[in-house]
Motif scaffolding. Structure first.
Motif, PDB file in Angstrom:
ATOM      1  N   TRP A  64       1.135  -1.448   0.248  1.00  0.00           N
ATOM      2  CA  TRP A  64       0.026   0.134   0.008  1.00  0.00           C
ATOM      3  C   TRP A  64       0.834   1.483  -0.258  1.00  0.00           C
ATOM      4  N   ILE A  65       0.542   2.291  -0.903  1.00  0.00           N
ATOM      5  CA  ILE A  65       1.216   3.323  -1.509  1.00  0.00           C
ATOM      6  C   ILE A  65       0.000   3.983  -0.692  1.00  0.00           C
ATOM      7  N   HIS A  66       1.167   5.713   0.222  1.00  0.00           N
ATOM      8  CA  HIS A  66       0.081   5.909   0.482  1.00  0.00           C
ATOM      9  C   HIS A  66       0.692   7.799   0.010  1.00  0.00           C
ATOM     10  N   ALA A  67       0.157   8.832  -0.190  1.00  0.00           N
ATOM     11  CA  ALA A  67       1.350   9.824  -0.837  1.00  0.00           C
ATOM     12  C   ALA A  67       0.038  11.179  -0.489  1.00  0.00           C
ATOM     13  N   THR A  68       0.929  12.588  -0.890  1.00  0.00           N
ATOM     14  CA  THR A  68      -0.149  13.564  -0.306  1.00  0.00           C
ATOM     15  C   THR A  68      -0.526  14.184  -1.624  1.00  0.00           C
ATOM     16  N   SER A  69      -0.432  13.496  -2.883  1.00  0.00           N
ATOM     17  CA  SER A  69      -0.938  13.963  -4.026  1.00  0.00           C
ATOM     18  C   SER A  69      -1.404  12.481  -5.058  1.00  0.00           C
ATOM     19  N   GLU A  70      -2.042  12.856  -6.045  1.00  0.00           N
ATOM     20  CA  GLU A  70      -2.048  11.774  -7.030  1.00  0.00           C
ATOM     21  C   GLU A  70      -0.927  11.635  -8.291  1.00  0.00           C
ATOM     22  N   ARG A  71      -0.791  12.801  -8.217  1.00  0.00           N
ATOM     23  CA  ARG A  71       0.942  12.952  -8.705  1.00  0.00           C
ATOM     24  C   ARG A  71       2.426  11.805  -7.480  1.00  0.00           C
ATOM     25  N   GLU A  72       1.896  12.260  -6.771  1.00  0.00           N
ATOM     26  CA  GLU A  72       3.387  11.518  -5.937  1.00  0.00           C
ATOM     27  C   GLU A  72       2.882   9.655  -5.989  1.00  0.00           C
ATOM     28  N   LEU A  73       1.426   9.742  -6.340  1.00  0.00           N
ATOM     29  CA  LEU A  73       0.976   8.672  -5.671  1.00  0.00           C
ATOM     30  C   LEU A  73       1.576   8.314  -7.440  1.00  0.00           C
ATOM     31  N   GLU A  74       0.719   7.937  -8.701  1.00  0.00           N
ATOM     32  CA  GLU A  74       1.518   8.017  -9.738  1.00  0.00           C
ATOM     33  C   GLU A  74       3.270   7.568 -10.550  1.00  0.00           C
ATOM     34  N   HIS A  75       3.749   8.656  -9.804  1.00  0.00           N
ATOM     35  CA  HIS A  75       5.302   8.380  -9.175  1.00  0.00           C
ATOM     36  C   HIS A  75       5.847   7.357  -9.078  1.00  0.00           C
ATOM     37  N   LEU A  76       4.810   6.741  -7.464  1.00  0.00           N
ATOM     38  CA  LEU A  76       6.050   5.925  -6.472  1.00  0.00           C
ATOM     39  C   LEU A  76       5.811   4.048  -7.184  1.00  0.00           C
ATOM     40  N   HIS A  77       4.224   4.297  -8.101  1.00  0.00           N
ATOM     41  CA  HIS A  77       3.035   2.857  -8.848  1.00  0.00           C
ATOM     42  C   HIS A  77       3.963   3.191  -9.829  1.00  0.00           C
ATOM     43  N   ALA A  78       5.105   3.669 -10.630  1.00  0.00           N
ATOM     44  CA  ALA A  78       5.200   3.796 -11.637  1.00  0.00           C
ATOM     45  C   ALA A  78       7.182   3.070 -11.337  1.00  0.00           C
ATOM     46  N   ARG A  79       7.268   3.651 -10.241  1.00  0.00           N
ATOM     47  CA  ARG A  79       8.353   3.391  -9.641  1.00  0.00           C
ATOM     48  C   ARG A  79       9.071   2.286  -9.182  1.00  0.00           C
ATOM     49  N   ILE A  80       7.817   1.673  -8.079  1.00  0.00           N
ATOM     50  CA  ILE A  80       7.797  -0.035  -8.069  1.00  0.00           C
ATOM     51  C   ILE A  80       7.783  -0.562  -9.497  1.00  0.00           C
ATOM     52  N   GLN A  81       6.658  -0.483 -10.282  1.00  0.00           N
ATOM     53  CA  GLN A  81       6.968  -0.968 -11.378  1.00  0.00           C
ATOM     54  C   GLN A  81       8.040  -1.403 -12.068  1.00  0.00           C
ATOM     55  N   GLN A  82       8.957  -0.749 -12.345  1.00  0.00           N
ATOM     56  CA  GLN A  82      10.100  -0.443 -12.839  1.00  0.00           C
ATOM     57  C   GLN A  82      11.009  -1.303 -12.711  1.00  0.00           C
ATOM     58  N   GLN A  83      11.220  -0.889 -11.163  1.00  0.00           N
ATOM     59  CA  GLN A  83      11.581  -2.074  -9.738  1.00  0.00           C
ATOM     60  C   GLN A  83      11.406  -2.877 -10.107  1.00  0.00           C
ATOM     61  N   LEU A  84      10.211  -3.597 -10.181  1.00  0.00           N
ATOM     62  CA  LEU A  84       9.839  -5.178 -10.350  1.00  0.00           C
ATOM     63  C   LEU A  84       9.602  -5.727 -11.320  1.00  0.00           C
ATOM     64  N   SER A  85       9.917  -4.660 -12.871  1.00  0.00           N
ATOM     65  CA  SER A  85       9.727  -5.053 -13.618  1.00  0.00           C
ATOM     66  C   SER A  85      10.174  -6.246 -13.986  1.00  0.00           C
ATOM     67  N   GLY A  86       9.608  -8.061 -14.701  1.00  0.00           N
ATOM     68  CA  GLY A  86      10.450  -9.463 -14.451  1.00  0.00           C
ATOM     69  C   GLY A  86       9.630  -9.982 -13.836  1.00  0.00           C
TER      70      GLY A  86
END
Length: 144
Positions: free
Chosen positions: A122-144
């Motif tokens: 679960w990802i908590h954030a102060t803004s939707e933009r921050e939430l989307e940034h973290l989601h993308a970061r996690i997806q990139q980090q875990l790709s494959g």
């Protein structure tokens, strides 16, 4: 007196967050070795219970949980799971719904197949933009 190292505890364990945005991600492990690698990669992102004040409040927090099925997918033995956790943990929310006063028919996916839920982020954030940034970061980090 017992001293607790708050750096070794996830932040959501001792206190709730009040971030206005949250995203819940569920995953399953197809391979125990890859599952352990994923946990190792995610470890650096997890927010600890180290206190912060209003001046030093982070813009986000990330926490994770493993289900009993997740521990099984990581090849933890049943006796070890039984020794380390209460029976309710192994049974899961869906199986215990009636005992908890819940209607399992109202459960949304992915709760209908609890054996498929191994990891919960679960990802908590102060803004939707921050939430989307973290989601993308996690997806990139875990790709494959």
């Amino acid at each position: 007196m017992l001293t607790i190292d708050r750096n070794d505890i996830q932040g959501n364990i001792l206190e709730g967050y009040t971030f206005p945005h949250v995203l819940h991600l569920f995953a399953s492990f197809n391979d125990a070795a890859r599952g352990r690698q994923v946990l190792s990669e995610l470890r650096s992102l997890v927010t600890s219970a180290t206190p912060w004040d209003a001046k030093h409040r982070p813009s986000s927090a990330i926490n994770l949980g493993l289900s009993a099925a997740g521990f099984r997918a990581l090849n933890l033995s049943e006796p070890r799971i039984a020794r380390g956790f209460p029976a309710a943990f192994s049974q899961g929310m869906h199986a215990r719904a009636s005992k908890l006063g819940d209607d399992p028919a109202r459960f949304e996916a992915p709760w209908h197949e609890p054996e498929r839920i191994h990891l919960w982020l679960w990802i908590h954030a102060t803004s939707e933009r921050e939430l989307e940034h973290l989601h993308a970061r996690i997806q990139q980090q875990l790709s494959g």
